[in-house]
Design a protein around this motif. Structure first.
Motif, PDB file in Angstrom:
ATOM      1  N   GLN B  59       0.829  -1.214   0.000  1.00 12.91           N
ATOM      2  CA  GLN B  59       0.000   0.000   0.000  1.00 12.91           C
ATOM      3  C   GLN B  59       0.862   1.262   0.000  1.00 12.91           C
ATOM      4  N   LEU B  60       2.048   1.166   0.611  1.00 13.99           N
ATOM      5  CA  LEU B  60       2.951   2.327   0.621  1.00 13.99           C
ATOM      6  C   LEU B  60       3.460   2.618  -0.797  1.00 13.99           C
ATOM      7  N   VAL B  61       3.940   1.588  -1.513  1.00 12.88           N
ATOM      8  CA  VAL B  61       4.483   1.823  -2.857  1.00 12.88           C
ATOM      9  C   VAL B  61       3.383   2.089  -3.877  1.00 12.88           C
ATOM     10  N   SER B  62       2.150   1.710  -3.552  1.00 17.98           N
ATOM     11  CA  SER B  62       1.023   2.068  -4.406  1.00 17.98           C
ATOM     12  C   SER B  62       1.001   3.579  -4.622  1.00 17.98           C
ATOM     13  N   ARG B  63       1.471   4.329  -3.612  1.00 17.61           N
ATOM     14  CA  ARG B  63       1.493   5.804  -3.667  1.00 17.61           C
ATOM     15  C   ARG B  63       2.609   6.349  -4.539  1.00 17.61           C
ATOM     16  N   ILE B  64       3.414   5.489  -5.161  1.00 17.00           N
ATOM     17  CA  ILE B  64       4.408   5.998  -6.112  1.00 17.00           C
ATOM     18  C   ILE B  64       3.686   6.665  -7.271  1.00 17.00           C
ATOM     19  N   CYS B  65       2.545   6.076  -7.679  1.00 11.53           N
ATOM     20  CA  CYS B  65       1.915   6.544  -8.904  1.00 11.53           C
ATOM     21  C   CYS B  65       0.403   6.439  -8.800  1.00 11.53           C
ATOM     22  N   GLY B  66      -0.280   7.547  -9.021  1.00  8.18           N
ATOM     23  CA  GLY B  66      -1.732   7.544  -8.949  1.00  8.18           C
ATOM     24  C   GLY B  66      -2.368   6.740 -10.057  1.00  8.18           C
ATOM     25  N   THR B  67      -1.854   6.863 -11.278  1.00  4.08           N
ATOM     26  CA  THR B  67      -2.566   6.248 -12.388  1.00  4.08           C
ATOM     27  C   THR B  67      -2.360   4.740 -12.447  1.00  4.08           C
ATOM     28  N   CYS B  68      -1.125   4.262 -12.187  1.00  4.46           N
ATOM     29  CA  CYS B  68      -0.905   2.812 -12.282  1.00  4.46           C
ATOM     30  C   CYS B  68      -0.628   2.221 -10.907  1.00  4.46           C
ATOM     31  N   SER B  69      -1.295   2.748  -9.878  1.00  6.19           N
ATOM     32  CA  SER B  69      -1.066   2.262  -8.516  1.00  6.19           C
ATOM     33  C   SER B  69      -1.282   0.756  -8.421  1.00  6.19           C
ATOM     34  N   ILE B  70      -2.250   0.233  -9.172  1.00  5.24           N
ATOM     35  CA  ILE B  70      -2.534  -1.207  -9.116  1.00  5.24           C
ATOM     36  C   ILE B  70      -1.342  -2.017  -9.613  1.00  5.24           C
ATOM     37  N   ALA B  71      -0.581  -1.482 -10.562  1.00  7.17           N
ATOM     38  CA  ALA B  71       0.602  -2.196 -11.060  1.00  7.17           C
ATOM     39  C   ALA B  71       1.667  -2.275  -9.961  1.00  7.17           C
ATOM     40  N   HIS B  72       1.898  -1.162  -9.254  1.00 10.51           N
ATOM     41  CA  HIS B  72       2.888  -1.182  -8.170  1.00 10.51           C
ATOM     42  C   HIS B  72       2.452  -2.118  -7.048  1.00 10.51           C
ATOM     43  N   LEU B  73       1.177  -2.036  -6.699  1.00  9.21           N
ATOM     44  CA  LEU B  73       0.620  -2.894  -5.669  1.00  9.21           C
ATOM     45  C   LEU B  73       0.847  -4.365  -6.025  1.00  9.21           C
ATOM     46  N   THR B  74       0.510  -4.738  -7.251  1.00 13.07           N
ATOM     47  CA  THR B  74       0.566  -6.131  -7.681  1.00 13.07           C
ATOM     48  C   THR B  74       2.011  -6.628  -7.776  1.00 13.07           C
ATOM     49  N   LEU B  98      -8.053 -10.020 -13.195  1.00  9.49           N
ATOM     50  CA  LEU B  98      -9.182  -9.085 -13.349  1.00  9.49           C
ATOM     51  C   LEU B  98      -8.787  -7.682 -12.877  1.00  9.49           C
ATOM     52  N   THR B  99      -8.008  -7.616 -11.792  1.00  6.54           N
ATOM     53  CA  THR B  99      -7.576  -6.315 -11.277  1.00  6.54           C
ATOM     54  C   THR B  99      -6.669  -5.612 -12.286  1.00  6.54           C
ATOM     55  N   MET B 100      -5.731  -6.384 -12.878  1.00  5.47           N
ATOM     56  CA  MET B 100      -4.847  -5.803 -13.893  1.00  5.47           C
ATOM     57  C   MET B 100      -5.649  -5.367 -15.126  1.00  5.47           C
ATOM     58  N   TYR B 101      -6.657  -6.172 -15.511  1.00 10.08           N
ATOM     59  CA  TYR B 101      -7.482  -5.781 -16.665  1.00 10.08           C
ATOM     60  C   TYR B 101      -8.223  -4.475 -16.393  1.00 10.08           C
ATOM     61  N   SER B 102      -8.720  -4.324 -15.161  1.00 11.16           N
ATOM     62  CA  SER B 102      -9.442  -3.092 -14.838  1.00 11.16           C
ATOM     63  C   SER B 102      -8.513  -1.890 -14.966  1.00 11.16           C
ATOM     64  N   LEU B 103      -7.243  -2.083 -14.558  1.00 15.92           N
ATOM     65  CA  LEU B 103      -6.246  -1.021 -14.693  1.00 15.92           C
ATOM     66  C   LEU B 103      -5.987  -0.699 -16.163  1.00 15.92           C
ATOM     67  N   MET B 104      -5.792  -1.746 -16.971  1.00 19.16           N
ATOM     68  CA  MET B 104      -5.473  -1.518 -18.390  1.00 19.16           C
ATOM     69  C   MET B 104      -6.605  -0.772 -19.083  1.00 19.16           C
ATOM     70  N   ILE B 105      -7.847  -1.159 -18.777  1.00 18.43           N
ATOM     71  CA  ILE B 105      -8.985  -0.523 -19.452  1.00 18.43           C
ATOM     72  C   ILE B 105      -9.004   0.969 -19.148  1.00 18.43           C
ATOM     73  N   ARG B 106      -8.934   1.343 -17.861  1.00 18.16           N
ATOM     74  CA  ARG B 106      -9.095   2.774 -17.575  1.00 18.16           C
ATOM     75  C   ARG B 106      -7.833   3.583 -17.840  1.00 18.16           C
ATOM     76  N   ASP B 107      -6.655   2.972 -17.630  1.00 15.53           N
ATOM     77  CA  ASP B 107      -5.408   3.714 -17.843  1.00 15.53           C
ATOM     78  C   ASP B 107      -5.161   3.947 -19.336  1.00 15.53           C
ATOM     79  N   HIS B 108      -5.289   2.891 -20.150  1.00 20.74           N
ATOM     80  CA  HIS B 108      -5.119   3.072 -21.598  1.00 20.74           C
ATOM     81  C   HIS B 108      -6.194   4.018 -22.150  1.00 20.74           C
ATOM     82  N   ALA B 109      -7.429   3.908 -21.636  1.00 15.29           N
ATOM     83  CA  ALA B 109      -8.505   4.767 -22.146  1.00 15.29           C
ATOM     84  C   ALA B 109      -8.217   6.234 -21.833  1.00 15.29           C
TER      85      ALA B 109
END
Lengths: 157, 432
Positions: B59-74, B98-109
């Motif tokens: 959760q701490l490194v999730s804060r490296i990046c707002g847009t791809c926080s899920i990538a850092h988390l994972t 599914l979590t990574m797909y949700s990230l790809m959909i909104r981040d790429h969009a």
């Protein structure tokens, strides 16, 4: 344009942070943007537009912490250009988590000292209200959607 | 060619993630220097993670990046799990997909609709679309919202997702929400196909021979596989660091990387160039015409590749959600409290690598390789090529500056750089 005369001039600004709040704002936009565009003109938001206009803002939404002299100058400039300044998210309200260096041990602080000096950092990362007058705050990391909508809409009417 | 001296400065590049400046110096009609300056202020994550209990660090490194926080988390969760011998269940891996797909959909969009489309349509902002084309704004918002809702359903939220944790997910999927979400994902599919077609027809071209690198996953799920390059390298995730060299970028709070001694590119284009056969069968069926473009060395096809990844993420998510059968599970437990390990995944912008050491349950060391940092050297070479081309094109000096500004910003956006991420972990400290 005449139709813009009654619209609130809104700017979204990012100081030092992960920009999670402004990214989350673009998710809140999914449902609210079309409705809000009847009442506001988005004049500054670097994530969305290049041509920017800093002047005579009605509402400035500011995320992040004031970590450098440059951040401080930018925040003062925003304050002088806007009627209402809203601290958006926990960083802007309390300097954490993006100002996590404030919590470091003396050894850790020594490790980053050179970098701080080289890039014009302030001795401490500051919350917005430690630098300028803040009119309203929206908590959350990222901002709570419900509180954002409630708070922001107060200033659109 | 017209001899001229030009100093072009672009301060605060817009429609990218984070802050960056670009300086270009032309003397006597020839390019002398290109400096891309990452202007993000460092937030000292290297130091901040040290000594923290491992469970709190994702959760701490999730804060490296707002847009791809899920990538850092994972990626961080994977690094902790590899370090401590945690074996996530099959269902956990599926929920991570599914979590990574949700990230790809909104981040790429966000990137394609908000950052790139304005350049393609010759407007400043998607908000400036003329009345006849306003439906693109609605489509942009609906596609992003489908990704956002998928994040909420599986991981609790799109930014700093609370449910995804070491060993598993803290909440189970609400089965009553599944049919609603499946129908929402299906509903935006035609808009995604339209987006793909827009970028297929996009006339922009920049070809320069380079090496593409990505983790090749058997179901294109961005999580597990071998790292491959178009030059033929095949590497285990844990060995990736041995193939990289750090490159110092002057005036930046960031540094770049080379792979096996040369510049390279990671991200959607690399993934499509290396692994298009693994896309979902529905994606391959309905996007067959567009997939013939790959492999491609036209950097602008990164945009098309991202649009295709939205479709794949949507198609595979519909299949996984429709299959259902999600049950409550306890998190998988660690078998030890100390060790060293690597987590590597494909983030929206490319291969994201976490190398972690844990002592008695506390993080002793963390090193990251960020996608944007890997692309910076390649990006600088591409900007040089564009400026040299513009200088040789014979346009008059007063038009040259405008042309260079426009073209340089366009190529930077095609990379979808994330400066918030790039400014971290710049100091490579291998002392333990």
């Amino acid at each position: 344009m005449a139709e813009n005369q009654n619209k609130k001039r809104v700017g979204v600004f990012s100081l030092t942070c992960d920009e999670g709040c402004s990214i989350y704002l673009t998710e809140i936009f999914n449902r609210k943007l079309v409705e809000w565009l009847d009442k506001m003109e988005l004049v500054y938001f670097l994530s969305v537009k290049n041509k920017t206009d800093f002047s005579n803002l009605d509402v400035a939404l500011v995320e992040g912490v004031v970590t450098s002299q440059k951040d401080k100058e930018e925040l003062e400039k925003i304050r002088n250009s806007t009627k209402i300044l809203i601290a958006m998210g926990t960083c802007a309200m309390s300097a954490l988590p993006s100002g996590q260096r404030n919590t470091f041990t003396p050894e850790q602080k020594e490790e980053i000292r050179e970098h701080l000096e080289m890039y014009g950092f302030l001795p401490q990362a500051l919350a917005l209200k430690e630098v300028v007058k803040v009119d309203d705050e929206i908590p959350g990391c990222p901002v709570s959607e419900e509180i954002f909508v409630k708070t922001f809409e107060k200033y659109l009417d | 060619m017209h001899s001229c001296d030009l100093d072009i400065e672009i301060n605060k590049l817009s429609k990218i993630e984070g802050h960056a400046d670009l300086d270009i110096r032309i003397r006597n009609g020839k390019l002398e220097d290109v400096t891309l300056k990452v202007m993000e202020n460092v937030r000292f994550f290297n130091q901040a993670v040290r000594g923290k209990p491992y469970a709190s660090v994702p959760q701490l490194v999730s804060r490296i990046c707002g847009t791809c926080s899920i990538a850092h988390l994972t990626a961080c969760i994977e690094a902790v799990e590899k370090t401590l011998g945690v074996a996530p269940s099959e269902q956990t891996m599926l929920l991570r997909k599914l979590t990574m797909y949700s990230l790809m959909i909104r981040d790429h969009a966000l990137h394609l609709y908000f950052f790139v489309l304005p350049d393609l349509l010759g407007i400043d902002s998607i908000l400036d679309l003329a009345d006849g084309k306003k439906e693109l704004i609605h489509e942009a918002l609906h596609v992003k919202e489908a990704g956002n809702n998928l994040s909420k359903l599986v991981a609790g939220r799109a930014v700093h997702a609370p449910y995804e944790q070491v060993g598993g997910f803290s909440h189970e999927i609400d089965p009553s929400r599944i049919p609603i979400l499946v129908s929402e994902l299906r509903k935006v599919r035609p808009s995604v196909l339209k987006l793909i077609d827009i970028f297929y027809r996009c006339p922009w071209k920049l070809k320069r021979k380079t090496n593409f690198v990505a983790i090749v996953t058997p179901d294109f799920s961005f999580l597990e596989g071998k790292i491959r390059s178009t030059n033929g390298a095949v590497i285990e995730e844990r060995d990736y660091w041995n193939h990289l060299h750090n490159v110092v970028l002057p005036y930046s709070q960031a540094s770049g990387f080379q792979f096996e001694g040369k510049e390279y590119m990671v991200g959607a284009l690399a993934r499509l160039n290396l692994n298009k056969e693994s896309l979902h069968s529905n994606t391959k069926r309905d996007a067959a015409k567009y997939l013939t473009v790959f492999p491609s060395d036209n950097i602008y096809h990164n945009n098309l590749a991202q649009a295709l990844e939205i479709l794949h993420s949507l198609d595979h998510s519909v299949e996984l959600l429709s299959a259902g059968g999600f049950k409550k599970e306890d998190p998988a437990k660690p078998v030890k409290q100390s060790g060293e390990g690597v987590g590597a995944i494909e983030a929206p912008r490319g291969t994201l690598y976490y190398w972690m050491a844990i002592d008695q349950g506390r993080v002793r060391y963390l090193n990251l390789v960020i996608p944007t940092a890997q692309n910076l050297v390649n990006l600088r070479e591409d900007i040089k090529k564009i400026v040299e081309g513009a200088c040789a094109s014979g346009v008059f000096p007063d038009e040259l500056e405008e042309k260079i500004r426009r073209e340089a910003e366009k190529i930077i956006r095609a990379y979808d750089p994330c400066m918030s991420c790039a400014s971290h972990f710049l100091r490579v400290n291998l002392k333990f």
